[in-house]
Design a protein around this motif. Structure first.
Motif, PDB file in Angstrom:
ATOM      1  N   GLU A 264     -17.940 -37.942 -16.821  1.00  0.00           N
ATOM      2  CA  GLU A 264     -17.569 -39.285 -17.222  1.00  0.00           C
ATOM      3  C   GLU A 264     -18.680 -39.840 -18.102  1.00  0.00           C
ATOM      4  OE1 GLU A 264     -17.344 -41.947 -13.867  1.00  0.00           O
ATOM      5  OE2 GLU A 264     -19.159 -41.125 -12.948  1.00  0.00           O
TER       6      GLU A 264
ATOM      7  N   GLN B 218      -9.892 -41.153 -13.653  1.00  0.00           N
ATOM      8  CA  GLN B 218      -9.395 -39.780 -13.654  1.00  0.00           C
ATOM      9  C   GLN B 218      -8.724 -39.422 -12.332  1.00  0.00           C
ATOM     10  OE1 GLN B 218     -12.010 -36.731 -15.341  1.00  0.00           O
ATOM     11  NE2 GLN B 218     -13.353 -38.339 -16.115  1.00  0.00           N
TER      12      GLN B 218
ATOM     13  N   LEU C 171      -5.138 -40.271 -11.909  1.00  0.00           N
ATOM     14  CA  LEU C 171      -4.144 -39.507 -12.668  1.00  0.00           C
ATOM     15  C   LEU C 171      -3.619 -38.301 -11.907  1.00  0.00           C
ATOM     16  CD1 LEU C 171      -5.988 -39.423 -16.133  1.00  0.00           C
ATOM     17  CD2 LEU C 171      -4.214 -41.022 -15.399  1.00  0.00           C
ATOM     18  N   THR C 172      -4.281 -37.928 -10.821  1.00  0.00           N
ATOM     19  CA  THR C 172      -3.900 -36.714 -10.097  1.00  0.00           C
ATOM     20  C   THR C 172      -3.219 -37.047  -8.783  1.00  0.00           C
ATOM     21  OG1 THR C 172      -4.746 -34.674  -9.082  1.00  0.00           O
ATOM     22  CG2 THR C 172      -6.197 -36.594  -9.058  1.00  0.00           C
TER      23      THR C 172
ATOM     24  N   LYS D  54      -1.946 -33.096 -18.402  1.00  0.00           N
ATOM     25  CA  LYS D  54      -2.309 -34.504 -18.445  1.00  0.00           C
ATOM     26  C   LYS D  54      -3.563 -34.691 -19.296  1.00  0.00           C
ATOM     27  CE  LYS D  54      -0.196 -35.961 -14.116  1.00  0.00           C
ATOM     28  NZ  LYS D  54      -0.372 -36.639 -12.799  1.00  0.00           N
ATOM     29  N   THR D  55      -3.643 -35.832 -19.926  1.00  0.00           N
ATOM     30  CA  THR D  55      -4.785 -36.128 -20.777  1.00  0.00           C
ATOM     31  C   THR D  55      -5.561 -37.315 -20.227  1.00  0.00           C
ATOM     32  OG1 THR D  55      -3.411 -37.524 -22.210  1.00  0.00           O
ATOM     33  CG2 THR D  55      -3.645 -35.208 -22.829  1.00  0.00           C
ATOM     34  N   LEU D  56      -6.799 -37.451 -20.678  1.00  0.00           N
ATOM     35  CA  LEU D  56      -7.682 -38.507 -20.216  1.00  0.00           C
ATOM     36  C   LEU D  56      -7.623 -39.695 -21.175  1.00  0.00           C
ATOM     37  CD1 LEU D  56     -10.787 -36.339 -19.261  1.00  0.00           C
ATOM     38  CD2 LEU D  56      -8.956 -37.174 -17.759  1.00  0.00           C
TER      39      LEU D  56
ATOM     40  N   SER E 287     -10.395 -40.976 -24.029  1.00  0.00           N
ATOM     41  CA  SER E 287     -11.371 -39.899 -24.206  1.00  0.00           C
ATOM     42  C   SER E 287     -11.347 -39.440 -25.660  1.00  0.00           C
ATOM     43  CB  SER E 287     -11.050 -38.723 -23.282  1.00  0.00           C
ATOM     44  OG  SER E 287      -9.773 -38.175 -23.579  1.00  0.00           O
TER      45      SER E 287
ATOM     46  N   ALA F  76      -7.235 -33.322 -19.125  1.00  0.00           N
ATOM     47  CA  ALA F  76      -7.862 -33.613 -17.835  1.00  0.00           C
ATOM     48  C   ALA F  76      -8.369 -32.326 -17.203  1.00  0.00           C
ATOM     49  CB  ALA F  76      -6.863 -34.303 -16.918  1.00  0.00           C
TER      50      ALA F  76
END
Length: 376
Positions: free
Chosen positions: A91, A173, A176-177, A230-232, A235, A255
């Motif tokens: 991060e 992050q 997102l999971t 998946k994307t961050l 970022s 991610a």
């Protein structure tokens, strides 16, 4: 060819290949460790080889890569080979730079960028979905082996390439999971100490490319489209040439927290976050090219833009990473002290090991195993 380089480039004196370690065993990762008197239950802790600073990781580079003794410069006489730094980021806003010492026009080629743990070491940065690379030829950006126009001019000998990565907070992050362990902020390090050629190493499952990512890179004819990774959010990777900002080749990076990254289940690996997931500075060289890395705090070509107030040199991450590892050791020690050993009663328990239901707990220490590598 390699033996002749230090004559022309003195800073490459005492070139070394990767250290005598079991690092090339597929599906596993090896890091040096040592016995610890401060951790009587965990018994062992991470250690490093000198120099104790951010550098190219001697245990995380292809066997054909050669590195100078301080771990700052790499070369190879082979085709594309890659090495990662010993410091990764999860991060925040981070920066490092690379100087092309030998490349265009003298010979050899260079790619630099950021790579996850799954990125192969026998391929260049940008080979698959686990890394993002900048190519010296035409300054193209490369991801999943697809070069695309970016700078439209070469990175040549003497040029300094700055690479900046911005990643959202781990709290974002984790949101997102769907992985419950990751969402609970649990870090689990499945590792055991082993002895190999009179040296101690931690052996643990390494993260491996998934079929979904391979299918995304090379779709099979007629196969059902896979779910995009998946994307961050927010970022990105920015690039600087000789201190001048030249563009943002990538946004919305893939991610990396589980289930985006996982060890091979067939080998016994579990889907978990062991604290090493993230993006690492990565450098690839081709047939005699030489790259010198610099992780700060003093820059060869300081960025000349105004938006660098939140940007941190990667050297600061080195100390943070050590502090995190010590914290994880303490957490593991406390957890093991209060773990009951099934089938052991108080009368027969070894000193420091509590029976199930006792007031204090611990795991029975197993004798360290000797690892023997078969010739391949």
């Amino acid at each position: 060819m390699i033996s002749e380089l230090p004559v022309r480039y003195p800073f490459l004196s005492n070139l070394r290949a990767n250290v005598d370690s079991p690092m090339n065993r597929r599906g596993f990762r090896y890091t040096p460790c040592e016995a610890s008197r401060m951790l009587p239950t965990v018994s062992y802790r991470n250690t490093e080889y000198a120099p104790y600073a951010p550098r190219i990781n001697f245990e995380d580079m292809n066997a054909a890569v050669h590195v100078n003794r301080n771990g700052s410069a790499i070369t190879t006489a082979k085709g594309w080979r890659m090495a990662r730094a010993n410091v990764g980021v999860r991060e925040g806003d981070w920066y490092y730079e690379c100087k092309i010492v030998r490349g265009i026009p003298s010979g050899g080629h260079v790619r630099v960028g950021w790579a996850r743990r799954e990125a192969p070491l026998d391929a260049p940065v940008g080979f698959d979905g686990y890394s993002y690379g900048i190519r010296d030829l035409s300054g193209q950006k490369v991801h999943m082996s697809r070069p695309k126009d970016f700078l439209e001019e070469n990175f040549e000998e003497g040029d300094v390439v700055g690479l900046r990565i911005c990643l959202p907070s781990l709290d974002v992050q984790r949101g997102l999971t769907e992985d419950p362990v990751v969402r609970a902020r649990d870090l689990i390090r499945d590792r055991i100490p082993i002895r190999f050629k009179n040296q101690l190493w931690f052996e643990q499952f390494d993260y491996q490319p998934t079929k979904d990512m391979e299918e995304l890179m090379n779709p099979s004819p007629g196969a059902k489209a896979c779910t995009p990774p998946k994307t961050l959010p927010n970022s990105l990777i920015k690039v600087y040439k000789n201190g001048k900002y030249v563009g943002t080749p990538w946004e919305d990076l893939f991610a990396f927290l589980p289930p985006a990254s996982r060890p091979l289940a067939t080998a016994g690996g579990r889907e978990l976050d062991d604290g090493t997931l993230g993006y690492y500075p990565a450098v690839s060289v081709f047939r005699g090219a030489i790259v010198e890395t610099n992780f700060g705090p003093d820059w060869l070509a300081p960025p000349d833009v105004e938006d660098i107030s939140g940007m941190r040199p990667l050297c600061e991450r080195y100390n943070e990473q050590i502090a995190e590892d010590i914290t994880y050791d303490i957490v593991d020690e406390v957890g093991l002290l209060f773990t009951k050993v099934p089938g052991v009663d108080d009368a027969t328990a070894a000193p420091g090991v509590a029976a199930e239901g006792g007031e204090n707990g611990g795991l029975v220490k197993e004798e360290i195993k000797e690892m023997v590598m078969e010739d391949e």
